[in-house]
Design an enzyme around this catalytic site. Structure first.
Site, mmCIF file in Angstrom:
data_model
loop_
_atom_site.group_PDB
_atom_site.id
_atom_site.type_symbol
_atom_site.label_atom_id
_atom_site.label_comp_id
_atom_site.label_asym_id
_atom_site.label_seq_id
_atom_site.Cartn_x
_atom_site.Cartn_y
_atom_site.Cartn_z
ATOM 1 N N GLU A 42 0.834 -1.204 0.000
ATOM 2 C CA GLU A 42 0.000 0.000 0.000
ATOM 3 C C GLU A 42 0.868 1.253 0.000
ATOM 4 O OE1 GLU A 42 -3.274 0.187 -0.357
ATOM 5 O OE2 GLU A 42 -3.337 -1.995 -0.536
ATOM 6 N N TRP A 45 2.075 1.876 -3.448
ATOM 7 C CA TRP A 45 1.069 2.512 -4.301
ATOM 8 C C TRP A 45 1.130 4.023 -4.132
ATOM 9 C CZ3 TRP A 45 -1.568 1.200 -8.375
ATOM 10 C CH2 TRP A 45 -1.927 -0.131 -8.591
ATOM 11 N N TRP A 73 -20.718 11.056 -18.968
ATOM 12 C CA TRP A 73 -21.171 11.056 -17.577
ATOM 13 C C TRP A 73 -22.596 11.597 -17.475
ATOM 14 C CZ3 TRP A 73 -17.838 8.388 -14.855
ATOM 15 C CH2 TRP A 73 -16.477 8.456 -15.137
ATOM 16 N N ASN A 108 -9.631 2.642 3.724
ATOM 17 C CA ASN A 108 -9.274 2.524 2.312
ATOM 18 C C ASN A 108 -10.240 1.626 1.543
ATOM 19 O OD1 ASN A 108 -7.388 2.960 0.051
ATOM 20 N ND2 ASN A 108 -7.040 0.763 0.225
ATOM 21 N N TRP A 126 -15.512 11.227 -12.039
ATOM 22 C CA TRP A 126 -14.627 10.957 -10.916
ATOM 23 C C TRP A 126 -13.989 12.226 -10.375
ATOM 24 C CZ3 TRP A 126 -9.548 12.433 -11.589
ATOM 25 C CH2 TRP A 126 -9.112 12.633 -12.909
ATOM 26 N N TRP A 149 -8.656 7.801 -7.381
ATOM 27 C CA TRP A 149 -9.902 8.036 -8.110
ATOM 28 C C TRP A 149 -9.808 7.549 -9.546
ATOM 29 C CZ3 TRP A 149 -14.759 8.976 -6.959
ATOM 30 C CH2 TRP A 149 -15.066 9.375 -5.659
#
Length: 243
Positions: A42, A45, A73, A108, A126, A149
């Site tokens: 993590e 990332w 969208w 998370n 997003w 996102w």
């Protein structure tokens, strides 16, 4: 469980490099090696998304994968407000959004669920969610937030495939099976039996009345039906993919 160190990383109180070396060292002497490895992944990332922002600053303005800038969208303002306020009718989504407003933080796993719900179930850009998170998160790091996102929306590098849509009910049952997290952040559902805590709209009307939690009154009906919304989302993404 989480370390809750992200605000310290964001504010520069902790060095990710220092913490990485400490975790790596401890992992060798711990029987819980897998837990350390998961946590280190993590952390990686976070560093990865920082690298992406440094080398591709255009991600702040739009999708890393440019073709997804053409997604159609829906951007329903009413549904966006309901999502922000934890009033979507999906308990895990709503619990996460209320935790965010009250504490400035969110687990998370729940971040992924609420992001998927906004982008895929509601087909809301997003970037709307990205901005809301930055306004509210105490660990609102630009790179990590943008990367997360875009991962959820399927528009970024190493993103979740467009056809993967998190099921908020399945995720809820898997990661909060007893409904403890839901009950903590949604007091109107605190007395709901375990069999209905993940899908309160399935409660018979007499049960709703007995518990003082009528769906559509004390707690909202779902904004969308997940299976139907998923198919709608796949069709929109498929149009971009095919062009």
């Amino acid at each position: 469980g989480t370390s809750r160190l992200s605000p310290s990383f964001h504010l520069g109180v902790l060095s990710s490099r220092q913490v990485f070396h400490e975790a790596h060292s401890l992992a060798h002497s711990s029987p819980e090696r897998s837990g350390f490895d998961t946590w280190i992944n993590e952390l990686l990332w976070r560093e990865f998304f920082t690298m992406i922002l440094a080398n591709f600053p255009q991600v702040v303005q739009g999708p890393f994968r440019e073709k997804y800038s053409h997604l159609q969208w829906r951007n329903d303002e009413r549904e966006f407000i309901a999502w922000k306020n934890g009033l979507t009718g999906y308990p895990l989504v709503d619990a996460g959004m209320r935790e965010l407003q009250e504490t400035g933080w969110m687990h998370n796993r729940v971040r992924m669920v609420v992001a998927s719900f906004l982008c895929k179930d509601l087909l809301i850009n997003w970037q709307w969610g990205e901005e809301w998170f930055l306004q509210n998160l105490i660990d609102g790091d630009l790179a990590a937030n943008n990367g997360g996102w875009q991962w959820s929306a399927g528009t970024g590098t190493d993103a979740v495939p467009y056809f993967r849509v998190f099921n908020p009910i399945t995720q809820s049952k898997r990661f909060d099976s007893a409904g403890n997290y839901i009950r903590r952040w949604l007091p109107e559902l605190s007395s709901i039996p375990a069999q209905y805590i993940h899908t309160p709209w399935k409660m018979p009307l007499d049960v709703q009345q007995d518990l003082g939690c009528r769906i559509g009154v004390q707690y909202p009906t779902p904004l969308v039906e997940h299976a139907t919304a998923r198919q709608r989302s796949l069709a929109v993404y498929q149009q971009v993919k095919d062009n």
